[in-house]
Each structure stands twice: as C-alpha cells, then as structure tokens.
Enzyme design. Structure first.
Site, PDB file in Angstrom:
ATOM      1  N   HIS A   1       5.578  -0.981 -15.703  1.00 14.39           N
ATOM      2  CA  HIS A   1       6.932  -1.109 -15.158  1.00 14.39           C
ATOM      3  C   HIS A   1       7.953  -0.281 -15.929  1.00 14.39           C
ATOM      4  O   HIS A   1       9.152  -0.482 -15.752  1.00 14.39           O
ATOM      5  CB  HIS A   1       7.375  -2.580 -15.152  1.00 14.39           C
TER       6      HIS A   1
ATOM      7  N   ALA B   1       0.862  -1.181   0.000  1.00 12.78           N
ATOM      8  CA  ALA B   1       0.000   0.000   0.000  1.00 12.78           C
ATOM      9  C   ALA B   1       0.897   1.228   0.000  1.00 12.78           C
ATOM     10  O   ALA B   1       1.479   1.578   1.030  1.00 12.78           O
ATOM     11  CB  ALA B   1      -0.925  -0.003   1.218  1.00 12.78           C
ATOM     12  N   GLU B   2       1.000   1.863  -1.151  1.00 14.21           N
ATOM     13  CA  GLU B   2       1.983   2.947  -1.304  1.00 14.21           C
ATOM     14  C   GLU B   2       1.679   4.143  -0.410  1.00 14.21           C
ATOM     15  O   GLU B   2       2.605   4.787   0.112  1.00 14.21           O
ATOM     16  CB  GLU B   2       2.052   3.363  -2.780  1.00 14.21           C
TER      17      GLU B   2
END
Length: 721
Positions: A522, A451-452
C-alpha cells in the site's frame, strides 16, 4: 452484407445459376447446401480460396525476404466466411485475431490492403507499415486495430459492447454512434483461452448480459503446445458454469453447419439474449508462422489425417457433389484466386515504403508545447479544499458537463441501488468518488469485479467507442495485473493504427507512501515504469489546484492517461487550494516554479515537493537560495523549465519517492547532463527511496523513503560543491 470486390460472383456457368443447388450425387439425398443461394456459396468458396492464395503468396515472398513475417489463416477459412454471412460490417464491432484473414476479406477488406501490410507499405490502411501481417484494422467497417498478445482483445471487446449499450440509449453523445441490435465479435484460438483476460471477459459479459460473440477457433495447438496440455477439457465444456452463456459447437470445415449454427448463435446474441461462445474445430495445415516448423513436433500421420478435413477441399467436394459447380469451374475459381493474390502482391511490392521521419507520428496527440503555462489560477472564492475533495468536485463538474464520462472500479460506487437511500455511501476507499453515483446514476458510476485488468480493459473498449471512461485502480501496488491492458492495448492504440483509432482513457490511481503502516502493498511508487511506455501520459500532481487542472486536461487529451494521486496528499492542508475556476487547466508537460531561488534547483514531483519546500526554507536560513520546480507531469515532462532553472542556479538536485535505481530522476539527471552541461557547476545529484520495498514499521518506512533531512543534507552538500 458487404463482401470484397474481388470475391464477386461472375463469369462462370455456376455464377449464372439460380438458387436451386441440385442434389447430392449417388443416392439423390438432399444436400445440406440446398438451403443457400448458389451465388452465395460460390462467393464464399471464392473468398476461402483467395484467403488461402494470399497465405501462399506471402509465404513465397517471405522466403524471398520481400515479406518479413507470415502467419496464416489456412484451415480457418470456411468457418469465417460462413459466420460472416450473419455479421454486419460498419454496424457490428470486430476484435479479430491473426488467423481471421478470411473474416477480414468477407467483411470487405481488400486483398491489396492485406498485401500492403504484409510488405510493410506506407499505404497499409491498417497500420501504415507498423504492424505485422494480419493485424487488421478498418475504422469504416468497425474492425478494431489488432494487437498481438493473445487473449488481451477480449476485455476491450466486452468494454466495446458495454459502450454500445450505453451509447444506443444516448444517441446525442458527440463522436459516438451505436446500433440498437449491434453485436461485438471477438475471436481467439483455443490456446488463448488459457489467459486470465479471457475468463475475466466471460465473467463481465455474462454478468452484464452483453451482446458479445466469442469465437474460439480450435486447431489443437498453441504453436507447439497441444490443447491437452492447455486445459483439462475442451473450452466448450469448461465454460458451462457461466450462466447466460450459450455455447455452440461445430466443425469448422463443414460450411453448412458453420453457416446454420453460426447464424442461430449470432441471431441469439443480436436479439439480446446474452453472450454466446462458438467453439469450432479447425485445421492448421501450415506451421504456426514463418518462424515455426510444425514438422518438429507433428508427425506425418497426424498431418495426413488432418488434411482429410481441409476446409477448402471439403467445401469444394460438397459444392461439386451438390451440383453448384463442376470440377472445371471449381478449378477455375481456385486459379482465379491465385491470380488475384499475385496481382495484389505485385501492386503492394511496388508501393512506397514508410518515411522514417514519421516513426514518432501518432504516439500521442498531446505535445509538450501544445499550450503555454497557465500560471496560477485567478483568485477563487471559497475555502481551500484538500486534494481528495478537490478531485471529487472536479469529477462532479466534468461528469455534469460530459455524459461520455463514466467512473468505475473497485468500491467507487456509494452502495447498491437497493440500499442507497439508507446508507452514507462509500465512494472509494479514500472517499474520492463519494456522491458520484447518487448524482449521476449507476450507469455512470459503478463497481467492477476485483480484477484490475478487467477494469482497465473494459475502459479501453469504451474509449475506442468515443466515450471518456475513468477507471480507478484502488492502489498502485495492485496495478500490475492491468499492465497488459495499459501497455499493450491502451498505450499502443494510436500508434499501431497510424492514427486511425485512439483511446481516451483516464486511469486514476492512488499511489505512494508516508502512510505509517502501509507496508509493501500500500506504499509503493513506480511511476518510472509507466513513463517508459510510449503513448501513455502520466500526471503526478502535488497539490489540489494542479490535480483539478490536470484532471480537466486528462479528459481532453484523447490518449490514455495514468493519473497518479498521492494518498498522503489527499487530506494534507498544505496541499489544499480553493477550487480553480471552470476552464482553468494545467497542460501536460508544463511544470511550475513553486519557489524561486538562485543557488540550486530541486526538480521534484508528488509528495516530495512539500518536503523539498521545507528543506529549501531551512537552507535559506543558512544563506542558500533554493529554487523548487514541480514537474507536475512526468510523461511528458518539462525539459525547458528545468533547463531554464539550471541556467539560473548552475546546480540540480532531483528528488523523488520512487527507488533510486532506474527511478525517473535518472532520466531527468541524464537529460540535464546531456543538454545543460555547460550550465552546471557541479554534478547532478539525486535523493530517492532506498532500493528496497517499503516496510510496515514506521521506523523502517522512515529509513526507506526520502525525508526532509535527506533533501536538506544533499542540497547543502551540492551547494558547497
């Protein structure tokens, strides 16, 4: 417990009475107020009346355009004055929200301080006129500077409690202090419990068994949205699945219940039994704010029914019934509160307003001219290290020298302590933090939930306590859930508190493409978005030695740093360097000329530095002398160096990996065009990624991201222009 000076018990017959408060009228039954000293009851009634009077005075001034916004704490007063009796300003830590006026007064904030903020005065101690009313902040009392986004204060509160536990066991840490039985108080409305950050904070508070008290003041509305439209059940029911969380329910207009139940809830948290949540029903007699009219969505019958629970009227009636005061004394206390509020307002209106010349003070502590360019590091012994290994060495070095540094994020630890001796260890998906947990223990290098916002928000809270947290976001492409914490909490801390609070947080992020197969999630860049955030420093090194020098500077900065580490460069030999000697640093805002030239300047950063150097070498065979400038940091960036280079070459090509439209190259190009126009012999040009996302297929990725050939062609054309 400290109380506001204007809330003292003095002058009335009631103030001279002893602690026996009498009996309820009529049937002789024991009053629930009997257990409390009369002086304390009168003081809290006085505070509640003062809080309401300050609201009323601000509303009048707002209508006169002498206060520019108003948001009231009406209906919440008794809850907060009662809870404050068990709290300790200067020892406990406080993350209030904008309805906590009575809490602020009870903790010792003066009426004048609140009115100075309301009128936007220079002497406003919380923000120097920079924040709306009731955005509290008081370093002496550990009231952390408030922000407006609802619920975003919950994660920093958890980080604050986490830091308190860490600091209490290390009392020698410089600039840090903690009390062994301190608690962290954080309050919010029931509407804010819909925010994900609230639930993430509960998750970590319970998992880590932290001394956090969540206070949810439930007035039934989030502006005009009813609680029934917010959630399927009351918050006190919804949180039952969190193990270790003690839930306390109360009516916020019942002083005796708030005082006794609140004391027990706080004592439990203070004793180390884990976090607690108080769910208190309160009223909202006034509209959400001066920008709202609740008559548009609440009918008269509802408001009349709610008025029967008005906390001040209810408390006054209970005090009179218990014989603590009579009607005349109660009326005198209310009148006195209005006089105090009027006096505070009058004094605040006469105070000086902020000097417009100070608007950029306290944005960040670091300035572009703070330090000269250190030049290349002295000759270092040892083999050249690739960037990933150099950063790893730098983290080891920094953590060994400063116990305030803690590294955390997804997968950053080596392994669970139970198996650590039997496995190789992970240390991040790129191995950059490998060995830190083994070297410094699990209290200093540890994994977090996926959870950033949790990662960054807890880092904010730790930084507010004087630690030097190093949060890692695994991929730049997933940083967006943390945007609230980065922009609204971390980046604004110094400015919104007028320099009283700071947030020395380093957020390391793997960024960029050229991976072959990274695809959308990414391979993206996007540094320009963060360069647009005042108060946030942004570093983007292109080689190992600069990464080390900038990382050392990042931990010295005293302000939040976004430290961007290009994934493609982690193990490229062309970006390798011997480890710079201890003490060598790269100042923020200082670029470097990495190739001298006379015909054309290329300004760039990150992975496109090497591609620009290759292009420059190719062009030299054609007789074109290209100078390559590596900015190294983009917030701040080295205007002077680029200007000096353009003065020598008369042409500028800006190259970056982010998309062309609104990429940071546009800022460089615009600034040079504005300030160096007479040095230019041709228009500034840019080479950047296509305005799309990075594709999975190598063929697509190559077409989207800028390649050496693109730079060569653009530079050759510009040289001929």
């Amino acid at each position: 417990m400290a109380r506001a000076a204007t809330a003292r018990t003095a002058g009335s017959k009631a103030g001279a009475r002893n602690g026996t408060n009498g009996r309820a009228a009529g049937n002789g039954a024991q009053s629930p107020l009997q257990q409390y000293r009369a002086e304390e009851l009168i003081e809290d009634f006085r505070l509640a009346c003062l809080s309401r009077a300050l609201d009323d005075r601000e509303i009048v001034l707002q209508k006169q355009s002498r206060v520019f916004f108003q948001i009231s704490g009406a209906g919440h007063e008794i809850l907060y004055t009662a809870l404050a009796r068990s709290l300790r300003p200067g020892s406990d830590w406080f993350f209030p929200y904008y309805r906590d006026r009575a809490m602020a007064l009870a903790l010792g904030v003066t009426p004048l301080a609140l009115m100075l903020q309301a009128v936007g005065a220079a002497d406003d101690p919380a923000s120097g006129g920079r924040q709306m009313p009731c955005h509290f902040g008081d370093a002496e009392r550990n009231i952390v500077t408030s922000s407006s986004p609802t619920g975003s204060q919950c994660l920093p509160a958890v980080g604050c409690a986490e830091a308190g536990r860490y600091i209490a066991r290390r009392p020698e840490l410089p600039g840090c202090s903690a009390v062994g039985d301190e608690i962290t108080y954080v309050s919010l409305g029931e509407g804010a419990t819909s925010e994900g950050e609230f639930w993430e904070s509960l998750n970590s508070a319970c998992r880590l068994h932290l001394p956090v008290l969540f206070v949810v003041a439930d007035n039934g509305y989030a502006i005009s949205v009813r609680a029934a439209d917010q959630a399927p059940a009351p918050i006190s029911e919804m949180v039952h699945g969190f193990r270790g969380l003690a839930v306390t329910k109360m009516n916020g207009w019942d002083y005796a219940a708030c005082r006794s139940k609140g004391a027990r809830a706080i004592a439990r948290v203070r004793a180390g039994e884990g976090p607690g949540l108080v769910h208190a029903k309160v009223t909202r007699p006034y509209s959400h704010s001066s920008a709202d009219s609740q008559a548009k969505y609440r009918d008269a019958a509802e408001l009349a029914a709610e008025a029967r629970h008005d906390p001040i009227a209810t408390f006054r009636k209970a005090l009179v019934s218990a014989g603590v005061v009579d009607e005349e004394e109660a009326a005198a206390i209310e009148a006195e509160a209005k006089q105090v509020a009027a006096g505070a307002a009058e004094e605040a209106l006469g105070a000086a307003r902020p000097d417009p010349a100070t608007v950029t003070d306290h944005v960040v502590r670091v300035r572009r001219t703070d330090a000269a360019d250190p030049g290349p590091p002295p000759a270092a012994e040892g083999d050249a290290l690739v960037m990933a290994e150099a950063i790893n060495r730098a983290l080891h070095e920094l953590m060994a020298a400063d116990e305030r540094i803690r590294v955390f994020g997804e997968d950053v630890a080596d392994a669970d302590d139970e198996v650590l001796d039997h496995v190789e260890g992970k240390g991040g998906v790129f191995g950059v933090t490998r060995g830190l947990q083994r070297a410094f223990g699990s209290a200093r290098c540890f994994n977090t939930p996926l959870a950033e916002s949790n990662i960054v928000g807890r880092g904010v809270g730790q930084a507010l306590r004087g630690l030097r947290p190093c949060a890692e976001i695994q991929f730049f492409d997933y940083i967006w859930p943390a945007m609230q914490q980065l922009r609204s909490e971390a980046a604004t801390t110094r400015w919104r508190s007028n320099g009283t609070f700071s947030c020395p947080l380093v957020v390391r992020v793997a960024i960029g493409g050229y991976l072959t197969g990274g695809a959308i999630w990414h391979s993206q860049s996007g540094e320009s978005i963060f360069a647009h955030t005042p108060g946030l420093l942004v570093a983007f090194p292109s080689r190992a030695r600069d990464a080390v020098g900038l990382l050392r500077s990042a931990f010295d900065a005293g302000d939040p740093v976004l430290f961007l580490e290009h994934k493609h460069l982690y193990r490229q030999r062309y970006a390798a360097d011997p480890m710079p000697p201890p003490g060598w640093r790269v100042p923020f805002g200082r670029g470097a000329v990495v190739r001298a030239g006379t015909d054309l300047t290329i300004a760039t950063w990150g992975a496109t530095v090497q591609k620009s150097l290759v292009a420059a070498e190719q062009l030299s065979a054609e007789g074109v002398s290209v100078e390559v400038v590596d900015l190294r940091t983009i917030s701040p960036w080295d205007h002077e160096l680029v200007c000096e280079s353009v003065a020598r070459t008369s042409r500028l090509l800006v190259v970056h990996e982010d998309t062309l439209t609104s990429g940071f190259g546009a800022e460089v190009a615009a600034w040079v065009t504005e300030h160096c126009f007479w040095s230019l012999d041709a228009p500034v040009r840019r080479v950047a990624a296509a305005d799309t996302f990075v594709g999975y297929s190598p063929v697509l990725e190559e077409a989207i991201l800028p390649q050496t050939e693109d730079i060569t062609e653009a530079a050759a054309a510009l040289a001929r222009a």
